[in-house]
Design a protein around this motif. Structure first.
Motif, PDB file in Angstrom:
ATOM      1  N   PRO A  29     -10.088 -10.569  -2.903  1.00  0.00           N
ATOM      2  CA  PRO A  29      -8.904 -10.190  -2.114  1.00  0.00           C
ATOM      3  C   PRO A  29      -9.196 -10.101  -0.620  1.00  0.00           C
ATOM      4  O   PRO A  29      -8.319 -10.377   0.197  1.00  0.00           O
ATOM      5  N   ALA A  30     -10.429  -9.702  -0.266  1.00  0.00           N
ATOM      6  CA  ALA A  30     -10.771  -9.609   1.157  1.00  0.00           C
ATOM      7  C   ALA A  30     -12.266  -9.393   1.327  1.00  0.00           C
ATOM      8  O   ALA A  30     -12.908  -8.730   0.515  1.00  0.00           O
ATOM      9  N   THR A  31     -12.807  -9.952   2.388  1.00  0.00           N
ATOM     10  CA  THR A  31     -14.210  -9.701   2.770  1.00  0.00           C
ATOM     11  C   THR A  31     -14.235  -8.526   3.734  1.00  0.00           C
ATOM     12  O   THR A  31     -14.626  -8.655   4.898  1.00  0.00           O
ATOM     13  N   ASP A  32     -13.802  -7.359   3.249  1.00  0.00           N
ATOM     14  CA  ASP A  32     -13.522  -6.222   4.108  1.00  0.00           C
ATOM     15  C   ASP A  32     -14.481  -5.054   3.915  1.00  0.00           C
ATOM     16  O   ASP A  32     -14.254  -3.966   4.443  1.00  0.00           O
ATOM     17  N   GLY A  33     -15.549  -5.257   3.145  1.00  0.00           N
ATOM     18  CA  GLY A  33     -16.495  -4.175   2.932  1.00  0.00           C
ATOM     19  C   GLY A  33     -16.094  -3.197   1.850  1.00  0.00           C
ATOM     20  O   GLY A  33     -16.833  -2.261   1.544  1.00  0.00           O
ATOM     21  N   ALA A  34     -14.922  -3.390   1.228  1.00  0.00           N
ATOM     22  CA  ALA A  34     -14.524  -2.531   0.110  1.00  0.00           C
ATOM     23  C   ALA A  34     -15.439  -2.793  -1.077  1.00  0.00           C
ATOM     24  O   ALA A  34     -16.039  -3.864  -1.203  1.00  0.00           O
ATOM     25  N   ASP A  49      -3.162 -14.733  -0.493  1.00  0.00           N
ATOM     26  CA  ASP A  49      -3.819 -13.468  -0.164  1.00  0.00           C
ATOM     27  C   ASP A  49      -5.237 -13.365  -0.706  1.00  0.00           C
ATOM     28  O   ASP A  49      -5.821 -12.282  -0.718  1.00  0.00           O
ATOM     29  N   ILE A  50      -5.827 -14.459  -1.182  1.00  0.00           N
ATOM     30  CA  ILE A  50      -7.169 -14.448  -1.783  1.00  0.00           C
ATOM     31  C   ILE A  50      -8.090 -15.360  -0.975  1.00  0.00           C
ATOM     32  O   ILE A  50      -7.736 -16.497  -0.650  1.00  0.00           O
ATOM     33  N   SER A  51      -9.266 -14.856  -0.646  1.00  0.00           N
ATOM     34  CA  SER A  51     -10.298 -15.681  -0.007  1.00  0.00           C
ATOM     35  C   SER A  51     -11.112 -16.383  -1.087  1.00  0.00           C
ATOM     36  O   SER A  51     -11.538 -15.747  -2.063  1.00  0.00           O
ATOM     37  N   VAL A  52     -11.325 -17.673  -0.912  1.00  0.00           N
ATOM     38  CA  VAL A  52     -11.980 -18.503  -1.920  1.00  0.00           C
ATOM     39  C   VAL A  52     -13.198 -19.184  -1.311  1.00  0.00           C
ATOM     40  O   VAL A  52     -13.090 -19.856  -0.273  1.00  0.00           O
TER      41      VAL A  52
END
Length: 522
Positions: free
Chosen positions: A109-114, A48-51
């Motif tokens: 955790p995500a490249t989601d803009g959070a 669940d982690i982007s690396v």
């Protein structure tokens, strides 16, 4: 043109990923893709982690040796961020060394803009060795545990990052004494400009580092170029009270030039000298300390560093930044505990071990022994060796920094790790490196593997995560942690059952406070 030396064998897949997810948001199972200010990059997913490994934040320094770093030339083809970038050349067995070493790594955790808190780790190894690519610093589990973005960084070290040649070699070497620090500033600028695309908050960047990493952070706190680039700090067994003075730096520069077979008149040849020859020159006898190889430290050069980091006071420019200052109870056990000459000492043999290169301050061994036999009548000579060298040379700088922050009215949260680890020879204690705060989240085991080790690691990691998120390390897993004041000297003792204490080891602190202190190596 892409500024990466790795072959883009998957460039077609990478380009497809960028086309499918131009905003940087990825779908389940897809390669995470981000557009940076330098060019597009593609990472990988670890569950669940982007690396993203080996992200270039600076140009190749091999072509610009001893010059300040600069941003890389932009690229257009998606660069694969699958493997760690090179570490700075150094003595030792660090793999993958190159002067082309300005790389960083991101776990998110995500490249989601959070807008998640950002935790940027600066590695130890003094100012001479190490890298942010060590398996110990894999950020996957820390990112997952704290829902934070984790960054590690490589930068120039030793003679390439802190060789003080300005007064000897002149033009082209003006900034040579602080290049490693300037690299870190450039990395922080990259974070400011790019981390939002990786799901991080550029307004909540926390620096944390152990040993030399903590010292580099303390130095950044006094550097004008670093203003506004970070918002909280935590230093683990790593402080920097004084920097190297310009004349001491010059003496070291001359020693290295001579060891390289050069003279001041031919010093410009350092620009093209083979790296192995450069590193060999850094092994010259230190002319300031009088023992050991060159001791590298940041330089009071009047350019990027215009004052000592924590002398004569805490720097006003970073007074607003929340800070954790920590140490381990038996720091020097890591350096001395495996030496057979330091085992089984007697009161007769102990004085010969309390030499200036061990104590790092000007004090007679007989005075140390007499003081400890009075303060700690039940201690053995072995315990006195570790206790005195820890309190006199390692812990001393942490106390000074905490005192100066308290005087400034912006006190730090101070801790001492009491939970013991075990050395290969069986000796136990809370030694140097045992307080690396994300041991609960790394892929390798803890050095302390007894009952409660995981709980201690979790409590420390959660305190650092809380500092990154809220600017305050308090969390439900700890007793109330109050900042350090001069009246009570409040300190969190991390152990199986952590607790607050007032002025722990106060007798040792008062004993060594009588001796003038200048940070070893400066």
């Amino acid at each position: 043109m892409t500024l990466t030396r790795r072959s883009l064998t998957g460039a077609g897949v990478a380009a497809a990923a960028m086309a499918a997810f131009p905003s940087g948001v990825h779908a389940q199972g897809a390669l995470p893709a981000v557009r940076t200010t330098n060019g597009p990059v593609i990472g990988r997913r670890d569950s669940d982690i982007s690396v993203f490994k080996g992200l270039r934040y600076g140009d190749d320094t091999g072509y610009r040796r001893f010059l300040p770093p600069r941003a890389p030339r932009p690229w257009t083809r998606p660069a694969e961020a699958f493997d760690y970038g090179a570490a700075c050349p150094q003595r030792g067995d660090e793999p993958n060394q190159s002067e082309d070493c300005l790389f960083l790594n991101v776990w998110t955790p995500a490249t989601d803009g959070a807008r998640r808190p950002v935790m940027l780790y600066i590695h130890g190894g003094g100012y001479s060795t190490g890298s942010g690519s060590h398996p110990l610093y894999d950020g996957t589990r820390l990112a997952r545990r704290g829902d934070v973005v984790v960054v590690t960084v490589n930068h120039r070290l030793n003679i390439l990052g802190y060789g003080a040649f300005a007064r000897v070699a002149g033009e082209g070497f003006e900034d040579s004494g602080n290049l490693g620090q300037l690299d870190l500033v450039l990395a922080l600028q990259w974070v400011r400009d790019n981390i939002a695309a990786f799901g991080g908050d550029p307004a909540r960047v926390m620096l944390f580092g152990q040993s030399g990493g903590g010292a580099k952070i303390a130095t950044l706190m006094a550097m004008p170029a670093a203003d506004g680039l970070f918002h909280a700090v935590a230093t683990m067994s790593g402080q920097q009270v004084t920097a190297c003075g310009p004349m001491n730096g010059t003496a070291r520069g001359l020693a290295m030039i001579e060891a390289a077979g050069l003279t001041p008149a031919t010093a410009h040849a350092l620009k093209t000298l083979p790296v192995d020859q450069m590193l060999a020159a850094s092994a010259a006898r230190d002319p300031v300390q009088g023992y050991g190889g060159i001791n590298f430290a940041p330089l009071l050069d009047g350019r990027s560093l215009t004052r000592h980091p924590f002398y004569p006071d805490a720097p006003a420019r970073s007074a607003h930044i929340p800070m954790i200052i920590g140490n381990t109870r038996e720091e020097t056990l890591a350096f001395m505990g495996n030496d057979p000459a330091n085992a089984g000492l007697t009161w007769e043999t102990l004085p010969a071990r309390l030499t200036p290169d061990v104590m790092r301050i000007d004090i007679a061994p007989e005075m140390v022994i007499e003081g400890y036999r009075r303060m700690k009548p039940d201690w053995t000579p072995d315990q006195v060796l570790i206790g005195a060298t820890t309190a006199g040379r390692s812990w001393r700088a942490a106390v000074i920094e905490a005192e100066e922050r308290a005087k400034q009215g912006s006190p730090a949260w101070v801790y001492q790790l009491d939970y013991p680890g075990t050395l290969p020879n069986g000796r136990a204690g809370a030694f140097h490196t045992a307080d690396i705060a994300w041991r609960s989240t790394m892929r390798s085991r803890n050095p302390g593997n007894g009952p409660g080790a995981q709980d201690v690691s979790n409590a420390m990691a959660d305190a650092f995560i809380a500092l990154a998120r809220n600017g305050n390390p308090n969390h439900a897993g700890l007793p109330a942690w109050t900042p350090y004041g001069l009246e009570h000297r409040e300190t969190m003792l991390f152990d199986v059952t952590s607790r607050m204490a007032n002025d722990p080891r106060g007798d040792e602190r008062e004993f060594f406070a009588r001796i003038p202190y200048i940070q070893p190596g400066t």
